[in-house]
Design an enzyme around this catalytic site. Structure first.
Site, short mmCIF file in Angstrom:
data_model
loop_
_atom_site.label_atom_id
_atom_site.label_comp_id
_atom_site.label_asym_id
_atom_site.label_seq_id
_atom_site.Cartn_x
_atom_site.Cartn_y
_atom_site.Cartn_z
N ASP A 101 0.85 -1.20 0.00
CA ASP A 101 0.00 0.00 0.00
C ASP A 101 0.89 1.25 0.00
O ASP A 101 2.03 1.23 -0.48
CB ASP A 101 -0.98 -0.05 1.18
CG ASP A 101 -2.28 0.70 0.91
OD1 ASP A 101 -2.27 1.94 1.01
OD2 ASP A 101 -3.30 0.06 0.59
N LYS A 178 -3.59 -0.59 -6.77
CA LYS A 178 -4.62 0.10 -6.01
C LYS A 178 -4.43 1.58 -6.25
O LYS A 178 -3.35 2.12 -5.99
CB LYS A 178 -4.49 -0.23 -4.52
CG LYS A 178 -5.43 0.56 -3.62
CD LYS A 178 -5.30 0.15 -2.16
CE LYS A 178 -6.08 1.09 -1.24
NZ LYS A 178 -5.93 0.71 0.18
N ASP A 180 -5.58 5.29 -5.50
CA ASP A 180 -6.27 6.07 -4.47
C ASP A 180 -6.70 7.45 -5.00
O ASP A 180 -6.47 7.80 -6.16
CB ASP A 180 -5.35 6.18 -3.24
CG ASP A 180 -6.13 6.09 -1.93
OD1 ASP A 180 -7.31 6.44 -1.92
OD2 ASP A 180 -5.52 5.68 -0.92
N ASP A 235 -12.79 4.32 4.30
CA ASP A 235 -11.87 3.32 4.85
C ASP A 235 -12.51 2.54 6.00
O ASP A 235 -13.17 3.11 6.86
CB ASP A 235 -10.61 4.00 5.40
CG ASP A 235 -9.62 4.35 4.29
OD1 ASP A 235 -9.97 4.18 3.10
OD2 ASP A 235 -8.51 4.80 4.62
#
Ligand SMILES: *[C@@H]1O[C@H](CO)[C@@H](O)[C@H](O)[C@H]1NC(C)=O
Ligand SMILES: *[C@@H]1O[C@H](CO)[C@@H](O)[C@H](O)[C@H]1NC(C)=O
Ligand SMILES: *[C@@H]1O[C@H](CO)[C@@H](O)[C@H](O)[C@H]1NC(C)=O
Length: 415
Positions: A101, A178, A180, A235
């Site tokens: 991440d 991923k 964001d 989240d």
């Protein structure tokens, strides 16, 4: 009783008909396009479906660093996690993405504008890490942002560098991105996300595209040509309230999930310590029946037997990975009681009886509500007890369910 009314059912059948006819049209279309030149065929596919990468036929499974480690990551943790996915047997069950991440890069790009792995924590670089992870039979995921900086503000985002970064990821051997939504230029996600989708398509490597837009502009409504999954929620955190809120929000978009594009209520918290065992079982069960990505968020190197029992339940994983790829929905709600159900391949039905309240309750599911023909006699498999109930059921099934707990069954008509 908040029962789904007839018009809702009619809407659902209409939707099924529309889905089937659009699938048929696609088949007709693609057989016609055989006659066309290869180039125009490809541009046609890109036009209708920007992201034609063939990935995410079933929801992705694996691990992501954020929920347990947040920014405290390094190449040793990632390698040890890859090792642990193999030694625990989790990789054999399908958990094969190892996803880094936020916080993996230097704040400054190099002189040519390339992203630079953080020297203090990833000294060997990401390509070497990808090679290592691949040597274990696993896949490597990475993280970027459709803005100028990522959410941690410790590294650049990819806004304005989409093609260059996608090319870098492909060269490194990245399998999953991923993407964001922090520190943007203020334009809409529907403007910024397609740019990365196209960059990934151009990169020459199939890379799973996980849109992390937080559900702000209902990405379930526009995400399918752009991503293999899209976050529908803010989240998650390691609490019952957060988990159940995300489950509720994600359920609203159930009809938009399908093979190749999934609703994403965020990564798993199972094993991080903030919920009871029963609550984690509810968490894992809802994610499984919702066809959510099953991305573990605990420390795989240090899991308790209890955590392992939950995340390694093969029967529950099988629901998540079922070939039909239909997300379960709330079929009936009454106070603290919820009945969730969804179809599985082989005319089976996944049934979740959920008690959200503070005391033990008896819960009954009626065939009427869960789309089982009224006269069907059904065999029930309890997926957490790992047993097929001796009794056969006609018309309904009742169970007693503890507070903040659930029962999860696969129902199979036998007559
Ligand atoms: C966790 O999420 C819940 C629900 O979204 C929220 O109310 C709570 O403030 C969050 N807790 C933390 C520590 O972020
Ligand atoms: C391993 O997990 C336990 C809790 O299950 C925790 O107390 C311990 O600190 C963890 N060890 C490491 C090295 O993180
Ligand atoms: C459930 O089904 C059984 C057997 O068909 C029937 O006897 C019973 O009345 C039903 N229960 C309810 C609450 O309708």
């Amino acid at each position: 009783m908040a029962r789904r009314d007839k018009s809702e059912m009619a809407k659902m059948s209409m939707l099924m008909i529309m889905m089937i006819s659009s699938m048929l049209m696609t088949m007709v279309d693609s057989s016609r396009s055989v006659q066309r030149s290869r180039d125009s065929e490809e541009s046609e596919i890109v036009r209708r479906h920007l992201l034609a990468n063939g990935l995410g036929v079933t929801p992705p499974m694996g691990w992501n660093s954020w929920n347990h480690f947040s920014c405290n990551i390094n190449e040793k943790v990632i390698k040890e996690t890859a090792d642990a996915l193999v030694t625990t047997g989790l990789s054999k069950l399908g958990y094969n993405y190892v996803n880094i991440d936020d916080c993996w890069a230097e704040l400054a790009r190099d002189a040519k504008g390339n992203l630079v792995p953080k020297k203090s924590t990833f000294p060997s670089g990401i390509k070497a890490l990808a090679d290592y992870v691949h040597s274990k039979g696993l896949k490597l995921g990475i993280y970027s942002d459709a803005g100028y900086l990522t959410c941690s503000k410790t590294m650049p985002g990819s806004l304005g560098h989409e093609e260059q970064d996608a090319k870098t990821f492909a060269e490194w051997g990245i399998d999953y991105l991923k993407y964001d939504n922090c520190n943007t230029d203020g334009t809409r996600p529907t403007v910024r996300y397609p740019v990365m989708t196209q960059a990934l398509m151009k990169s020459g490597r199939p890379i799973f595209h996980s849109l992390c837009e937080w559900g702000d502009m209902h990405p379930a409504l526009w995400g399918s040509p752009l991503g293999n999954s899209w976050r529908t929620t803010i989240d998650i955190n390691d609490s019952w309230l957060s988990m159940i809120a995300n489950a509720d929000m994600n359920e609203i978009y159930a009809e938009h999930a399908r093979p190749g594009g999934w609703n994403d209520p965020d990564m798993l918290e199972v094993g991080n310590g903030g919920m009871t065992k029963d609550e984690y079982i509810v968490h894992f069960s809802i994610w499984a029946i919702s066809k959510a990505p099953l991305l573990l968020g605990c420390d795989i190197r240090n899991m308790t037997k209890e955590t392992m029992e939950i995340v390694a339940n093969q029967e529950v994983i099988a629901i998540n990975q079922d070939s039909l790829g239909v997300q379960a929905k709330k079929a009936r709600m009454e106070g603290d009681i919820q009945i969730w159900a969804g179809p599985l391949s082989g005319y089976r039905v996944a049934l979740l009886l959920l008690n959200r309240g503070p005391t033990r309750l008896s819960i009954t599911a009626f065939w009427d509500d869960i789309e089982i023909p009224p006269n069907s006699i059904v065999e029930a498999r309890d997926l957490w007890e790992h047993k097929t109930l001796k009794q056969k059921f006609l018309g309904n099934l009742t169970a007693t369910v503890d507070s903040h707990a659930c029962k999860l069954y696969v129902l199979k008509p036998v007559a």
